[in-house]
Enzyme design. Structure first.
Site, PDB file in Angstrom:
ATOM      1  CG  HIS A 293      -1.072 -11.024 -10.392  1.00 32.84           C
ATOM      2  ND1 HIS A 293      -0.271 -11.754  -9.581  1.00 32.84           N
ATOM      3  CD2 HIS A 293      -0.926 -11.520 -11.631  1.00 32.84           C
ATOM      4  CE1 HIS A 293       0.337 -12.667 -10.314  1.00 32.84           C
ATOM      5  NE2 HIS A 293      -0.040 -12.555 -11.549  1.00 32.84           N
TER       6      HIS A 293
ATOM      7  NE  ARG B 117      -4.743  -2.794  -6.648  1.00 33.63           N
ATOM      8  CZ  ARG B 117      -6.060  -2.582  -6.512  1.00 33.63           C
ATOM      9  NH1 ARG B 117      -6.773  -2.172  -7.536  1.00 33.63           N
ATOM     10  NH2 ARG B 117      -6.657  -2.784  -5.356  1.00 33.63           N
TER      11      ARG B 117
ATOM     12  CD  GLU C  76      -1.770  -1.340   1.786  1.00 33.93           C
ATOM     13  OE1 GLU C  76      -2.577  -1.883   1.046  1.00 33.93           O
ATOM     14  OE2 GLU C  76      -0.541  -1.307   1.564  1.00 33.93           O
TER      15      GLU C  76
ATOM     16  CG  ASP D 140      -3.016  -5.602   1.705  1.00 37.17           C
ATOM     17  OD1 ASP D 140      -3.055  -6.840   1.783  1.00 37.17           O
ATOM     18  OD2 ASP D 140      -2.558  -5.001   0.718  1.00 37.17           O
TER      19      ASP D 140
ATOM     20  CB  CYS E 205      -7.459   3.514  -2.634  1.00 35.87           C
ATOM     21  SG  CYS E 205      -6.078   2.852  -1.688  1.00 35.87           S
TER      22      CYS E 205
HETATM   23  C1  PEP Z   1      -5.610  -2.324  -0.455  1.00 38.35           C
HETATM   24  O1  PEP Z   1      -4.889  -3.127   0.138  1.00 38.35           O
HETATM   25  O2  PEP Z   1      -6.719  -1.928   0.000  1.00 38.35           O
HETATM   26  C2  PEP Z   1      -5.218  -1.791  -1.766  1.00 38.35           C
HETATM   27  C3  PEP Z   1      -5.900  -0.823  -2.344  1.00 38.35           C
HETATM   28  O3  PEP Z   1      -4.139  -2.327  -2.379  1.00 38.35           O
HETATM   29  P1  PEP Z   1      -4.105  -3.779  -3.079  1.00 38.35           P
HETATM   30  O4  PEP Z   1      -5.527  -4.281  -3.190  1.00 38.35           O
HETATM   31  O5  PEP Z   1      -3.452  -3.581  -4.398  1.00 38.35           O
HETATM   32  O6  PEP Z   1      -3.270  -4.564  -2.123  1.00 38.35           O
HETATM   33 MG    MG Z   2      -2.821  -3.344  -0.422  1.00 35.32          MG
END
Ligand code: PEP
Ligand code: MG
Length: 471
Positions: free
Chosen positions: A94, A199, A334, A358, A405
């Site tokens: 983050h 997010r 994921e 992920d 994404c």
């Molecule tokens: C991902 O895991 O690809 C995703 C878009 O979510 P984050 O990066 O917030 O875990």
């Molecule tokens: Mg993710």
């Protein structure tokens, strides 16, 4: 200690160290994380004791190298308009995302490398590649000046088109990933086709308590308003792993990435989950609103989450509040387990969205926040390419929309593969949008399909690299 004659700064130092030791020896990760807060407090007390001149920090125009970083530091540095941040520990995803949203280049380096940077020397940072140059040569500087100029010209293109097409005329949607609401302005400027990933954990992370339903409704309403009728996809709360809430003490977890994360947290904390869902259902009543759940491991997870959405809809309607019954409910793909049941998930869900960040982490068993193994984090690993292909085929067979994404979608050399296997919607951080738009415009679909088919036959990372990256 001061009463007994110690110098105030020394007293602060000793007492802070004592608490740091107590906190760091705790078996509870949440308490261990507090070490940073204690140190932060010690620093601030120290600063207040010193004269204004001594600590009149103004880092404007400078690159700051810090061992540890709190989200509040990033906001402070941003207000001072620092040029960049070099960090050697405490790089949570983050923190990285906040830096990206605020447009602050950030590079993480090892402690050894950190110790080798002298104070007050010129530094050139290439945060895209994760490289820093200490005392760069004139040649390096001029190369980067050329590169920067190229980017400026390309990014300043005033004729932003809402419809993006491949060289052969196929339409491809570019949606925006939104982390902070301040990302909305560039997304609008770029005429993104909607928000493919909001997010939603950021308002939770930056507060000192759970945001109320009203507060959340207000935030989601801004999201919806700014997109002016284009679709908005809320990703429900994704905390846990390395995204901890300072005010929520969780059970001790030896492996937080395998623990009470994302949808697991939401399903265990029904009140928090329902509040978020009600807030979004209220805000998205008149638009193409979509909700997707992170870290779905089974069809059962999805059905359980969907049940709660339906309950929230009924509850709001029974209170006379209008809700959007057409709200689309999707799965973030994921986890390897989700890939294995992709066909069933595609049948149940309204849409699938590939969370490649992920997916790579869990398929390759490479911690996405661990510098030591970052070279093993290969989004072009044959297993990843095949998994993504399988997800797309599953969605197509079920007649459901599918998008990606994760950051893989921002790698221009992967764009031909993604379009070649049939993806037509990419959701990306808007900073990468111009380069991906250009990559799309150069693609001939027949060639991309051929390239994708060849890549899917390859079993070695090295083969794929030679074919795709070193081309
Ligand atoms: C991902 O895991 O690809 C995703 C878009 O979510 P984050 O990066 O917030 O875990
Ligand atoms: Mg993710």
């Amino acid at each position: 200690m001061i009463a007994e004659g110690a110098a105030a700064l020394h007293a602060i130092h000793v007492v802070v160290d004592e608490y740091v030791e107590i906190f760091s020896s705790s078996s509870v990760p949440m308490i261990r994380e507090k070490v940073l807060d204690v140190k932060d407090l010690g620093n601030r007390l120290g600063r207040n004791l010193c004269s204004e001149e001594e600590f009149n920090s103004d880092y404007g125009g400078q690159i700051i190298a810090v061992r540890e970083l709190l989200p509040s530091d990033i906001l402070k540095f941003s207000a001072e308009q620092v040029e960049g941040l070099i960090i050697c520990s405490g790089v949570t995803s983050h923190n990285a995302i906040i830096c990206r949203s605020l447009g602050i280049p950030m590079v993480a380096i090892s402690r050894d490398a950190f110790d080798m940077i002298p104070d007050g020397v010129p530094i050139l940072m290439d945060a895209t590649q994760g490289i820093i140059y200490v005392k760069p040569s004139d040649e390096i500087i001029s190369k980067y000046q050329e590169l920067e100029e190229t980017w400026r010209v390309l990014n300043d293109a005033s004729d932003v088109q809402e419809v993006r097409r491949t060289a052969c005329g196929e339409v491809v949607e570019i949606m925006a990933n939104i982390n902070l609401l301040s990302d909305l302005e560039p997304a609008r400027h770029f005429k993104a086709n909607g928000v493919g990933l909001y997010r939603s954990e950021f308002p939770f992370i930056v507060r000192s308590d759970f945001p109320s339903e009203e507060e959340q409704t207000h935030i989601y309403a801004r999201l919806v308003e700014n997109m002016e009728g284009r679709s908005v996809t809320l990703r429900t709360l994704d905390i846990g792993g390395d995204k901890m809430l300072s005010y929520y003490s969780n059970v001790t977890e030896a492996n937080p990435f395998l623990g009470m994360r994302a949808i697991r947290f939401s399903l265990q904390n029904r009140d928090i989950f329902s509040q978020q869902l009600r807030a979004f259902l209220r805000a998205g009543v008149e638009v193409d609103a979509r909700i997707m759940f992170p870290l779905i491991a089974s069809v059962d997870d999805f059905i359980a989450a969907r049940e709660i959405v339906w309950e929230c809809m009924n509850e709001l309607e029974s209170q006379g509040v209008a809700v959007n019954r057409e709200t689309q409910l999707g799965v973030m793909m994921e986890l390897p387990s989700a890939v294995e049941v992709a066909e069933e998930l595609a049948d149940e869900a309204d849409f699938l969205s590939i969370g490649s960040n992920d997916l790579v982490q869990y398929m390759l068993a490479v911690d996405r926040t661990n510098e030591q193994v970052s070279a093993l984090y290969k989004s072009h690993h044959p297993a990843i390419l095949r998994a993504i292909h399988r997800i797309v085929v599953a969605a197509q067979r079920a007649g459901k929309p599918v998008s990606i994404c994760g950051d893989l979608a921002t790698e221009a050399h992967m764009t031909p593969f993604l379009l070649g296997i049939g993806l037509r919607t990419l959701s990306i951080d808007i900073g990468s949008a111009p380069s991906i738009e250009r990559a799309i415009a150069e693609i001939d679909l027949a060639e991309a399909e051929e390239l994708a088919a060849r890549l899917l036959t390859m079993g070695r990372i090295s083969e794929i690299e030679a074919f795709l990256i070193d081309r």
